[in-house]
Enzyme design. Structure first.
Site, PDB file in Angstrom:
ATOM      1  N   ALA B  20       3.898  52.862  60.234  1.00 55.75           N
ATOM      2  CA  ALA B  20       4.637  52.838  58.979  1.00 55.75           C
ATOM      3  C   ALA B  20       4.573  51.365  58.468  1.00 55.75           C
ATOM      4  O   ALA B  20       5.085  50.647  58.571  1.00 55.75           O
ATOM      5  CB  ALA B  20       6.775  52.659  59.713  1.00 55.75           C
ATOM      6  N   GLY B  22       1.502  49.273  56.200  1.00 56.19           N
ATOM      7  CA  GLY B  22       0.833  49.016  54.988  1.00 56.19           C
ATOM      8  C   GLY B  22       0.752  50.383  54.015  1.00 56.19           C
ATOM      9  O   GLY B  22       1.481  50.636  53.292  1.00 56.19           O
ATOM     10  N   ILE B  23       0.130  50.755  54.900  1.00 58.13           N
ATOM     11  CA  ILE B  23       0.125  52.982  54.171  1.00 58.13           C
ATOM     12  C   ILE B  23       1.114  53.663  54.204  1.00 58.13           C
ATOM     13  O   ILE B  23       2.411  54.135  53.514  1.00 58.13           O
ATOM     14  CB  ILE B  23      -1.241  53.441  54.662  1.00 58.13           C
ATOM     15  CG1 ILE B  23      -2.790  52.867  54.540  1.00 58.13           C
ATOM     16  CG2 ILE B  23      -1.939  54.859  53.981  1.00 58.13           C
ATOM     17  CD1 ILE B  23      -3.971  53.136  55.153  1.00 58.13           C
ATOM     18  N   ASN B  51       3.672  40.560  56.937  1.00 54.97           N
ATOM     19  CA  ASN B  51       3.667  42.318  56.572  1.00 54.97           C
ATOM     20  C   ASN B  51       4.466  42.714  54.746  1.00 54.97           C
ATOM     21  O   ASN B  51       3.749  43.074  54.570  1.00 54.97           O
ATOM     22  CB  ASN B  51       4.343  43.531  57.042  1.00 54.97           C
ATOM     23  CG  ASN B  51       3.586  43.193  58.697  1.00 54.97           C
ATOM     24  OD1 ASN B  51       4.692  43.185  58.995  1.00 54.97           O
ATOM     25  ND2 ASN B  51       1.957  43.285  59.143  1.00 54.97           N
ATOM     26  N   ARG B  54       3.169  43.324  51.303  1.00 57.65           N
ATOM     27  CA  ARG B  54       2.542  44.441  50.725  1.00 57.65           C
ATOM     28  C   ARG B  54       3.420  45.532  51.314  1.00 57.65           C
ATOM     29  O   ARG B  54       3.696  46.319  50.857  1.00 57.65           O
ATOM     30  CB  ARG B  54       1.318  44.681  51.077  1.00 57.65           C
ATOM     31  CG  ARG B  54       0.714  45.626  52.657  1.00 57.65           C
ATOM     32  CD  ARG B  54      -0.558  44.957  53.076  1.00 57.65           C
ATOM     33  NE  ARG B  54      -0.795  45.630  54.536  1.00 57.65           N
ATOM     34  CZ  ARG B  54      -0.567  44.171  54.975  1.00 57.65           C
ATOM     35  NH1 ARG B  54       0.174  43.105  54.553  1.00 57.65           N
ATOM     36  NH2 ARG B  54      -0.991  44.146  56.571  1.00 57.65           N
ATOM     37  N   ASP B 115      -8.541  54.307  68.425  1.00 63.35           N
ATOM     38  CA  ASP B 115      -8.118  54.082  69.244  1.00 63.35           C
ATOM     39  C   ASP B 115      -7.178  54.866  68.848  1.00 63.35           C
ATOM     40  O   ASP B 115      -7.073  56.421  69.960  1.00 63.35           O
ATOM     41  CB  ASP B 115      -7.178  52.779  70.787  1.00 63.35           C
ATOM     42  CG  ASP B 115      -7.724  53.864  71.901  1.00 63.35           C
ATOM     43  OD1 ASP B 115      -8.209  54.281  72.334  1.00 63.35           O
ATOM     44  OD2 ASP B 115      -6.374  53.532  72.816  1.00 63.35           O
ATOM     45  N   CYS B 156     -16.191  63.587  64.855  1.00 57.95           N
ATOM     46  CA  CYS B 156     -17.239  64.418  64.449  1.00 57.95           C
ATOM     47  C   CYS B 156     -18.784  63.898  64.227  1.00 57.95           C
ATOM     48  O   CYS B 156     -19.331  63.615  64.342  1.00 57.95           O
ATOM     49  CB  CYS B 156     -17.746  65.685  63.600  1.00 57.95           C
ATOM     50  SG  CYS B 156     -16.626  67.841  64.320  1.00 57.95           S
ATOM     51  N   CYS B 168     -26.419  34.738  74.655  1.00 54.96           N
ATOM     52  CA  CYS B 168     -27.189  34.138  74.602  1.00 54.96           C
ATOM     53  C   CYS B 168     -26.722  33.460  73.000  1.00 54.96           C
ATOM     54  O   CYS B 168     -27.176  32.374  72.703  1.00 54.96           O
ATOM     55  CB  CYS B 168     -28.772  34.116  74.176  1.00 54.96           C
ATOM     56  SG  CYS B 168     -29.741  35.577  73.588  1.00 54.96           S
TER      57      CYS B 168
END
Lengths: 323, 642
Positions: B20, B22-23, B51, B54, B115, B156, B168
């Protein structure tokens, strides 16, 4: 760019977008004044985007009262008649939009857009008109062009699964990043009237079919005297007849304007909310580009059709045809 | 599009939204306006100030509250008649099991991490529910459709690994500002303020200590008689001065590199009084440790400014001092957090001082914060567009309109006149270990390695299983779960600690293990192949898994520092014509090839044999898709401006 620095509050609120367009663009946005006319779903989407982005002010013009249809794709208006009863669309949307970002002034201007004088327009940097007649688009665009200052003009429309954006930035200078360098660019736009006068046969063979279909509907509404959006299924035979005539006079193959496309637009002229979100989003992005002077703006038409899923830019200007 | 048939499909459907943010905010609004009546939404997050630019369903007054619940309430204001069920919970919570997913007609993802995306993908496959997946970064975005057996699943294709850097490069030879940030954040900050017992590659020996072999002193230990200013200056001189001198003494390193310049406090603050630095009292107004700021005590305001070496040095000392004076309780168990102002100030200053040494351009706090916190560039417009495209795709899925499924890319620069570019979805990858039953192959030294190593190096990180069950034939070797009794747990612990070939039923070359996850309903087989030796440099795990796809990581050393482990990018693998690799996740999805308009299909076919041509409609629009060697070549979409 000179001018005041962003406040701490602004930096915190706009953090994520400053990372996209930079602090300089954010400062320019906060000084820009936007005028919108025709508060349907597409414009509601645009207003939300531009208020969140943090423009200086947004002025709404639409004296129509709310009806069930006007609520269909507009999330700014609560569906409770006790709330919306008696208020104009502009007033209702203003109440909601103010809430989105306390740093942006949202105002209502009453009256007929066509009657406003040049002085009125000179207060703005960007003018957006939605669902307007051919005459309105031409006239407002012409008024914007008469001003001594440069004003960005946009006309948008959504019908069924299709949407259209027209852009006139007059002579637009901007910068863009190419590899590591920032380069200065310049684009010269035609007015709406000039653009739609470009002969159809000179347009690229694969020009968007939506472009032609929208012009047919515009001409039909003008000839028939019906208001934008009032066209209905009964009008389809007349619309198809007009298409045939226009194709003949413009020497364009009729296959460029499929009957099926016109039928969809005529029989279901209502806005389709996902398309409103897409067109309102692209328009928001374009207005941000125009104000900030950063990045290639689109020239000068954009079309989206959910049926094929393509969002296409067409350059319809006399200097650019036949290439 | 908005036909009557479609309307009934929408009305009767039950959809699950995951995310729930930005998109998500945009998606929930557009779903409600489009006529969806039964929407469930999962999000574990609470609302933050950054937040609000947007995520338009949220207001200042909602900061700290559940995103899922506030989003629901906001949408019900303009669509009170519909049903929205919020879950303020982690999508990986076991309650959201296969049966939970089975009640939905379609699942719509608006997630910000790999994840969770993998987890939802697996549950959708197990429950046989279509998934519409999405992602945005700045002006770029994409929407993809995953329907079991019809289109490829989310896994896939190879997914980008978290960006890592060879140790290094970080400890000795930084060449970019991000290397300095990683050094400041993962090494110096962790050493000073984090867990002292954690392994750290920072050189902690001073010159004196190195010479007396029986006494190795950690210079980061504060001496008893040392005040905090002295301590800060000593640390400064050690990490920016002494350690650079030490590095310079290794001539070999600098043969083809610019030699860094050691920086000592006496040089960078030469005209300052030795003791007094900032005015700590300017922070005295509040007792809230989270509002402590070195910038405030030094009277510096603009996070966009690029500080001089002197200013960075002052901030460095001041921030270090403030940690010990105002936040002493936290010292010893701090980890870097992008929302911790003082931590960001310290890391910015330290990174800039190091950058000065190595001749790397300095950066503002604002920029440094973005790099250190892996902050995703995000704007409302792209999220709104992507949400619109998700709904269009969801409707096609509900109509079972398989032929018209599309993946759509939202581009910053037009490609063949398109800003929104639809592409036909790919077929499932036949060797995908997630959605096909193809076994994986693990090369391992069965006489030396233990089952615990397979779990920690392969099963959890690479296969993304958090609650694995491992079987060898019919025997359960290992499982996890809250309801296991202690005896069983003890016996599992004994098994995983044994060398593979010494188990009761030995695992040797030719054995097959079955691995499944308690919560994902994913089961895959691993064939074991014995191998004696592994290259420490190239195969640091001491085992090699194949048949499992992950994009190759830019990594030339055997050890590396994770820059954005657990990254929270809203992005998927976004295709762009952008020239900058830094901002775009590496190891992209299959490339889309642009065919210029005057290339005929046969020409195009010749140009790239073996590739599949897709003709999207009756126009001569050709989008050529790379069918085989996905993710390897790095061609870009070419911008074509008329």
């Amino acid at each position: 760019m000179d001018g005041e620095e962003l406040t701490e509050q602004e930096t915190a609120l706009y953090d994520r977008q400053i990372r996209v367009w930079g602090a300089d663009a954010q400062r320019r946005l906060s000084k820009a004044h936007i005028l919108v006319y025709g508060l349907k779903g597409t414009v509601a989407e645009f207003c939300k985007n531009i208020v969140l982005a943090g423009v200086g002010s947004l002025t709404l013009v639409d004296d129509r009262v709310a009806t069930e249809e006007s609520l269909a794709a507009n999330f700014l208006i609560p569906p409770d008649e006790n709330v919306y009863g008696g208020k104009t669309l502009a007033e209702l949307c203003c109440d909601s939009l103010k809430d989105f970002n306390p740093m942006v002034r949202v105002l209502v201007e009453k009256g007929d857009l066509l009657s406003f004088g040049v002085d009125f327009y000179s207060k703005f940097d960007v003018v957006v008109v939605c669902c307007s007649s051919l005459a309105t688009k031409k006239l407002i665009n012409a008024k914007c062009r008469k001003l001594s200052k440069r004003l960005a003009f946009y006309a948008v429309d959504c019908k069924d699964s299709c949407g259209e954006i027209f852009v006139d930035l007059q002579l637009h200078r901007y910068s863009k990043k190419k590899l590591e360098e920032t380069i200065e660019c310049e684009l010269n736009y035609p007015s709406f009237e000039e653009a739609i006068s470009v002969p159809w046969r000179t347009l690229p063979r694969r020009a968007s079919k939506v472009y032609f279909a929208m012009r047919v509907l515009e001409r039909f509404e003008e000839a028939d005297g019906c208001k934008p959006g009032e066209i209905s299924a009964d009008d389809l035979p007349s619309v198809l007849k007009l298409k045939k005539e226009l194709c003949e006079s413009q020497s364009l193959s009729e296959s460029h304007i499929p009957d099926g496309l016109l039928e969809r637009l005529v029989t279901n002229g209502r806005e389709f909310p996902p398309v409103c979100a897409i067109i309102g989003g692209i328009l928001g992005q374009e207005v941000i580009k125009a104000i900030s002077g950063k990045g290639d703006p689109l020239k000068n038409f954009f079309f989206f059709d959910a049926m094929d899923g393509k969002g296409v830019i067409e350059d319809v200007s006399s200097s650019n045809t036949g290439s | 599009m908005a036909s009557l048939h479609q309307f009934s499909v929408i009305k009767g459907s039950k959809v699950l939204m995951v995310g729930a943010g930005g998109i998500g905010c945009e998606l929930l609004k557009t779903l409600a306006l489009s006529g969806f009546q039964d929407i469930h939404i999962i999000d574990m997050d609470t609302i933050e100030v950054s937040n609000l630019n947007r995520q338009f369903l949220f207001r200042q007054s909602h900061v700290g509250q559940s995103k899922a619940r506030v989003a629901r309430d906001a949408v019900l204001k303009f669509r009170p008649e519909i049903s929205i069920t919020p879950y303020h919970a982690n999508v990986k919570d076991p309650n959201f099991d296969v049966d939970f997913y089975k009640q939905f007609n379609v699942v719509l993802n608006g997630l910000d991490n790999l994840d969770a995306r993998r987890h939802v993908n697996r549950l959708c496959l197990a429950a046989d529910v279509p998934l519409v997946e999405s992602g945005t970064t700045g002006f770029l975005g994409q929407v993809t459709v995953h329907v079991k057996g019809k289109t490829e699943c989310y896994e896939c294709q190879p997914k980008p690994a978290p960006k890592t850097y060879p140790v290094c490069t970080i400890t000795s030879t930084p060449s970019k500002f991000v290397h300095c940030i990683v050094w400041a954040k993962e090494l110096l900050f962790a050493k000073l303020f984090g867990d002292k017992n954690q392994e750290n590659d920072l050189n902690v020996r001073s010159g004196d200590a190195a010479s007396s072999s029986n006494h190795v002193e950690d210079v980061f230990e504060r001496r008893n008689d040392e005040d905090i200013d002295q301590y800060g200056r000593r640390i400064y001189d050690h990490v920016f001065g002494y350690n650079i001198e030490m590095a310079l003494s290794n001539e070999e390193t600098w043969k083809n590199r610019n030699r860094p310049k050691p920086i000592y406090i006496r040089d960078s603050l030469h005209d300052e009084p030795t003791q007094q630095n900032g005015n700590v009292e300017k922070n005295g107004g509040t007792n809230d440790p989270s509002s402590v700021s070195a910038m405030a005590s030094l009277g510096m305001k603009n996070p966009q400014d690029i500080w001089s070496l002197k200013e960075n040095s002052k901030i460095f000392l001041e921030a270090l001092k403030l940690f010990f004076l105002k936040r002493e309780k936290e010292v010893g168990n701090l980890t870097f957090d992008k929302d911790d102002q003082l931590a960001v100030e310290f890391v910015t200053a330290a990174a800039n001082i190091r950058a000065s040494s190595f001749g790397i351009p300095l950066h503002s706090l604002f920029e440094a914060k973005g790099i250190a916190g892996n902050i995703v560039h995000a704007v409302a417009t792209t999220n709104a567009i992507i949400a619109g495209l998700i709904v269009i795709e969801a409707i096609k899925v509900l109509q079972n309109d398989t032929k018209r499924y599309r993946m759509t890319y939202c581009l910053e620069h037009p490609s063949r006149k398109m800003l929104l570019m639809p592409v036909e979805p790919f077929e499932p990858n036949k060797s995908c270990y997630v959605c096909s039953e193809t076994p994986l192959l693990l090369e391992i030294n069965t006489h030396r390695s233990k089952l615990s190593e397979i779990i920690e190096k392969i099963v959890k990180p690479k296969l993304g299983m958090s609650a694995p069950i491992i079987m060898h034939g019919a025997e359960v070797l290992y499982e996890t779960g809250d309801d296991l009794d202690e005896d069983l747990l003890a016996s599992y612990a004994a098994v995983v600690d044994k060398v593979l070939s010494e188990l009761n039923s030995p695992i040797t070359g030719g054995s097959m293990l079955t691995v499944s996850d308690l919560y994902q309903e994913l089961r895959c087989s691993i064939n074991i192949k014995h191998r004696e030796e592994f290259d420490e440099e190239k195969e640091p795990d001491g085992m090699v898994l194949s048949g499992w796809s992950q994009a190759s990581v830019e990594n030339d050393g055997n050890k590396s520092v994770d820059h954005n482990a657990g990254s929270t990018s809203e992005s998927l693998t976004v295709e762009t014509g952008k020239d900058s690799e830094e901002e775009i996740v590496p190891g992209k999805k299959r490339k889309l090839y642009e065919v210029s308009e005057d290339v005929t299909p046969s020409d195009a076919q010749e140009v790239r044999a073996n590739k599949k041509l897709e003709v999207l409609d009756e126009d001569d629009d050709i989008v050529m898709l790379d069918g085989e060697d996905f993710g390897i070549s790095k061609k870009k979409i070419q911008s074509q401006q008329p």
